[in-house]
Design an enzyme around this catalytic site. Structure first.
Site, mmCIF file in Angstrom:
data_model
loop_
_atom_site.group_PDB
_atom_site.id
_atom_site.type_symbol
_atom_site.label_atom_id
_atom_site.label_comp_id
_atom_site.label_asym_id
_atom_site.label_seq_id
_atom_site.Cartn_x
_atom_site.Cartn_y
_atom_site.Cartn_z
ATOM 1 N N SER A 162 -10.484 -44.657 -24.969
ATOM 2 C CA SER A 162 -12.072 -45.298 -24.205
ATOM 3 C C SER A 162 -11.486 -47.216 -24.855
ATOM 4 C CB SER A 162 -13.165 -45.332 -24.746
ATOM 5 O OG SER A 162 -13.351 -43.918 -23.941
HETATM 6 N N1 SAH Z 1 -12.495 -39.836 -27.206
HETATM 7 C C1 SAH Z 1 -11.612 -39.929 -27.505
HETATM 8 C C2 SAH Z 1 -11.685 -40.554 -25.909
HETATM 9 C C3 SAH Z 1 -11.132 -39.621 -24.417
HETATM 10 S S1 SAH Z 1 -11.457 -39.006 -22.932
HETATM 11 C C4 SAH Z 1 -10.992 -41.906 -27.375
HETATM 12 O O1 SAH Z 1 -11.558 -41.854 -28.708
HETATM 13 O O2 SAH Z 1 -10.778 -42.527 -26.246
HETATM 14 C C5 SAH Z 1 -12.710 -37.790 -22.399
HETATM 15 C C6 SAH Z 1 -12.708 -36.675 -23.209
HETATM 16 O O3 SAH Z 1 -12.786 -35.474 -23.095
HETATM 17 C C7 SAH Z 1 -10.614 -35.904 -22.121
HETATM 18 O O4 SAH Z 1 -9.673 -35.980 -23.797
HETATM 19 C C8 SAH Z 1 -11.350 -34.954 -21.798
HETATM 20 O O5 SAH Z 1 -10.165 -33.725 -21.902
HETATM 21 C C9 SAH Z 1 -12.356 -34.275 -23.084
HETATM 22 N N2 SAH Z 1 -13.342 -33.355 -22.220
HETATM 23 C C10 SAH Z 1 -13.805 -33.169 -20.912
HETATM 24 N N3 SAH Z 1 -14.842 -32.402 -20.421
HETATM 25 C C11 SAH Z 1 -14.653 -31.801 -22.165
HETATM 26 C C12 SAH Z 1 -15.381 -30.276 -22.682
HETATM 27 N N4 SAH Z 1 -15.943 -30.167 -22.127
HETATM 28 N N5 SAH Z 1 -14.619 -30.140 -23.837
HETATM 29 C C13 SAH Z 1 -14.649 -31.282 -24.682
HETATM 30 N N6 SAH Z 1 -14.034 -32.296 -24.294
HETATM 31 C C14 SAH Z 1 -13.638 -32.296 -22.830
#
Ligand code: SAH
Length: 295
Positions: A140
């Site tokens: 993000s």
């Molecule tokens: N927190 C991260 C952002 C990651 S993007 C950062 O520091 O930038 C969002 C993430 O959510 C992805 O890796 C995706 O695989 C995960 N995601 C989506 N649905 C999910 C679920 N039901 N449980 C756990 N992770 C999930």
């Protein structure tokens, strides 16, 4: 900001109006497209440095950094110092965009974002954009990470002290989890994609953050064995917030999540009683989708 009182789950239509009014410019949108463009730009400019270069000394820049992360080993300390100015510039941008919470700004200043990004893109680690992390997912953008954590803290800590127990859904590369660990006593983070769970573990290992635990699994189910949580953050957008997560909030606890499909709004939900929650719509955003199950 619109406060609504209701039982959950909320229909999408109830959370798409009433975006937060603010003097700040509209929030930049975190999109995978932005990430792709950034990657292309980087390739054009031959940018593949492991560590971004600091733009020279910035003597008058205010520092938000406080001892947010545990003491790093010597090699890391010098790398941290080398990237300090560029990180500070990023934090100043985030502050200009409207984030005011000093503890959140300090946390952002202390976490080396370039360690969470693949070497070919690390020259862009401190621009305000999302970037690809593999598996079609993105890290993000710094603004939205800060804004979500600020929204989680508002009202709960009244700007003072740390949050208690916090759950993050969507570890990705682990960056937001590391920032959260600076502002909360205990952080749990769940990722549904095995490869990313492993990547986050590898990225976080050298930082030795003792109050952060990573979990591989479906975050839509939460972590009932550890609940209740004072705060829950979703880093992926669903059409509604899973009921299991609402149930795992402590009374008085808060959940911040993007809600929607093409059009998404950042929503903050507060649990005000055993069967009662209120919700507020904060601002427009764009996140990768929340998906069930594991991969
Ligand atoms: N927190 C991260 C952002 C990651 S993007 C950062 O520091 O930038 C969002 C993430 O959510 C992805 O890796 C995706 O695989 C995960 N995601 C989506 N649905 C999910 C679920 N039901 N449980 C756990 N992770 C999930």
């Amino acid at each position: 900001m619109k406060e609504q009182r209701s039982n959950f789950p909320l229909p999408l239509s109830s959370v798409t109006g009433g975006a937060r009014k603010s003097a700040a410019p509209p929030a930049p949108v975190a999109t995978p497209q932005t990430a792709t463009q950034n990657a292309a730009l980087s390739a054009l400019h031959g940018g593949a440095a492991r560590m971004p270069t600091a733009p020279g000394p910035a003597p008058k820049a205010p520092s938000y950094a406080q001892p947010a992360l545990p003491v790093a080993p010597a090699a890391q300390r010098s790398e941290l110092a080398a990237t300090q100015n560029i990180r500070r510039a990023m934090v100043e941008r985030v502050a200009r965009q409207g984030v005011k919470d000093q503890m959140v700004l300090s946390a952002l200043e202390s976490v080396p974002r370039h360690l969470f990004i693949e070497p070919a893109l690390s020259a862009q680690a401190y621009i305000d954009a999302s970037l690809p992390i593999g598996h079609n997912q993105t890290i993000s953008q710094p603004y939205i990470v800060a804004r979500m954590i600020e929204a989680l803290r508002e009202g709960v800590t009244r700007g003072q002290g740390k949050l208690g127990r916090v759950l993050e859904i969507g570890t990705g590369c682990g960056y937001q989890a590391a920032v959260l660990a600076c502002v909360a006593q205990d952080v749990y983070s769940i990722e549904r994609i095995k490869g990313l769970h492993e990547l986050a573990k590898a990225n976080l290992r050298p930082l030795r953050i003792s109050n952060l635990r990573l979990q591989y699994g479906d975050g839509m189910l939460g972590l009932p064995q550890v609940a209740p949580f004072d705060g829950i953050i979703l880093a992926a957008a669903g059409l509604e917030v899973p009921q299991a997560l609402l149930e795992q909030l402590a009374i008085g606890g808060r959940l911040v999540a993007p809600v929607g499909a093409q059009v998404q709004q950042l929503q903050r939900i507060t649990r005000i009683g055993k069967t009662e929650w209120t919700s507020a719509t904060l601002e427009a955003c764009h996140f990768v989708p929340l998906r069930p199950g594991t991969a």
